[in-house]
Design an enzyme around this catalytic site. Sequence first.
Site, mmCIF file in Angstrom:
data_model
loop_
_atom_site.group_PDB
_atom_site.id
_atom_site.type_symbol
_atom_site.label_atom_id
_atom_site.label_comp_id
_atom_site.label_asym_id
_atom_site.label_seq_id
_atom_site.Cartn_x
_atom_site.Cartn_y
_atom_site.Cartn_z
ATOM 1 N N ASP A 92 -17.912 -9.675 2.645
ATOM 2 C CA ASP A 92 -16.229 -9.186 2.862
ATOM 3 C C ASP A 92 -16.313 -9.045 1.569
ATOM 4 O O ASP A 92 -16.842 -8.751 0.490
ATOM 5 C CB ASP A 92 -15.339 -10.137 3.570
ATOM 6 C CG ASP A 92 -15.020 -11.517 2.745
ATOM 7 O OD1 ASP A 92 -15.439 -11.827 1.586
ATOM 8 O OD2 ASP A 92 -14.071 -12.161 3.224
ATOM 9 N N HIS B 143 -36.704 -34.328 10.226
ATOM 10 C CA HIS B 143 -36.075 -32.879 10.353
ATOM 11 C C HIS B 143 -35.694 -31.839 11.714
ATOM 12 O O HIS B 143 -35.003 -31.774 12.164
ATOM 13 C CB HIS B 143 -35.854 -32.076 8.940
ATOM 14 C CG HIS B 143 -35.983 -33.540 7.658
ATOM 15 N ND1 HIS B 143 -34.903 -34.064 7.578
ATOM 16 C CD2 HIS B 143 -37.051 -33.645 6.760
ATOM 17 C CE1 HIS B 143 -34.600 -34.516 6.363
ATOM 18 N NE2 HIS B 143 -36.599 -34.873 6.244
ATOM 19 N N GLY C 176 -15.789 -18.865 6.102
ATOM 20 C CA GLY C 176 -15.821 -17.899 6.919
ATOM 21 C C GLY C 176 -16.962 -17.942 7.649
ATOM 22 O O GLY C 176 -17.400 -16.964 8.681
ATOM 23 N N CYS D 119 -18.485 -14.698 1.177
ATOM 24 C CA CYS D 119 -17.073 -14.064 1.286
ATOM 25 C C CYS D 119 -16.449 -14.746 0.475
ATOM 26 O O CYS D 119 -17.065 -15.908 -0.676
ATOM 27 C CB CYS D 119 -16.686 -14.429 2.792
ATOM 28 S SG CYS D 119 -16.340 -16.534 3.615
ATOM 29 N N GLY D 120 -15.207 -15.157 0.386
ATOM 30 C CA GLY D 120 -14.672 -16.272 -0.754
ATOM 31 C C GLY D 120 -15.049 -16.992 -1.236
ATOM 32 O O GLY D 120 -15.536 -17.484 -1.803
ATOM 33 N N THR D 121 -14.817 -18.482 0.075
ATOM 34 C CA THR D 121 -15.632 -19.645 0.042
ATOM 35 C C THR D 121 -16.973 -19.583 0.852
ATOM 36 O O THR D 121 -17.556 -20.971 0.324
ATOM 37 C CB THR D 121 -14.489 -20.363 0.835
ATOM 38 O OG1 THR D 121 -14.341 -19.907 2.194
ATOM 39 C CG2 THR D 121 -12.645 -20.291 0.439
ATOM 40 N N GLY D 122 -17.264 -18.531 1.290
ATOM 41 C CA GLY D 122 -18.568 -19.590 2.509
ATOM 42 C C GLY D 122 -18.168 -20.084 3.156
ATOM 43 O O GLY D 122 -19.422 -19.776 4.345
ATOM 44 N N HIS E 282 -34.593 -30.155 5.200
ATOM 45 C CA HIS E 282 -34.070 -30.579 6.070
ATOM 46 C C HIS E 282 -33.246 -30.097 6.864
ATOM 47 O O HIS E 282 -33.525 -30.535 8.474
ATOM 48 C CB HIS E 282 -33.388 -31.352 5.541
ATOM 49 C CG HIS E 282 -33.400 -32.985 4.082
ATOM 50 N ND1 HIS E 282 -32.707 -33.930 3.783
ATOM 51 C CD2 HIS E 282 -34.546 -32.576 3.815
ATOM 52 C CE1 HIS E 282 -33.379 -34.781 3.112
ATOM 53 N NE2 HIS E 282 -34.580 -34.121 3.182
HETATM 54 C C1 RB5 Z 1 -10.503 -13.592 2.090
HETATM 55 O O1 RB5 Z 1 -9.557 -13.221 1.272
HETATM 56 C C2 RB5 Z 1 -11.214 -14.858 2.213
HETATM 57 O O2 RB5 Z 1 -10.160 -15.254 3.680
HETATM 58 C C3 RB5 Z 1 -12.224 -15.102 2.651
HETATM 59 O O3 RB5 Z 1 -13.209 -14.062 2.221
HETATM 60 C C4 RB5 Z 1 -13.181 -16.209 3.146
HETATM 61 O O4 RB5 Z 1 -12.849 -17.130 2.139
HETATM 62 C C5 RB5 Z 1 -13.016 -16.766 4.531
HETATM 63 O O5 RB5 Z 1 -13.715 -17.860 4.533
#
Ligand code: RB5
Length: 148
Positions: A8, A133, A70, A65-68, A98
């Site tokens: 994203d 596994h 989503g 994505c930001g945190t991976g 695994h």
């Molecule tokens: C975008 O701001 C953020 O919400 C998205 O990149 C992601 O981290 C969602 O899981």
Amino acid sequence: MTIALGSDHAGFELKEELKHFLSDLEIDVKDFGPHSSESVDYPDFVHPLCSAILEGQAHTGILICGTGNGVAMTANKYSGIRCGLCWNEEIATFIRQHNDANILALPGRFISLDMAKNIVRNFLDTEFEGGRHARRIGKITPPVNFLC
Ligand code: RB5
């Protein structure tokens, strides 16, 4: 080998860097977008990428994505996709050994480019161990009578 890439807006910059990194390694890349850092919704990019992997158009995928989280949550809705979230090299090794992960999820806002490259190297270079596994992977999908 063809690797599918998707992100994203929060993962766009790292996706572009990894595209160059993989091309330098002479690995074919199929970029599912986005193609700018304009704000977008990650599922719109994850769904086409997962379909492509399940149809055999790419061997494996990298989603950012930001945190991976989503992108990983979306990808893991697909039976046949095993997407592992990694923030260091050791985890990248284990999601292959695994979990037989076929997609790597990266937290673009929380890792350096060098770390991302190390993670990708381990993800691509590590084989699934099979054995116990494989048995565990076979149990991931909930039994029908457990579904509500
Ligand atoms: C975008 O701001 C953020 O919400 C998205 O990149 C992601 O981290 C969602 O899981």
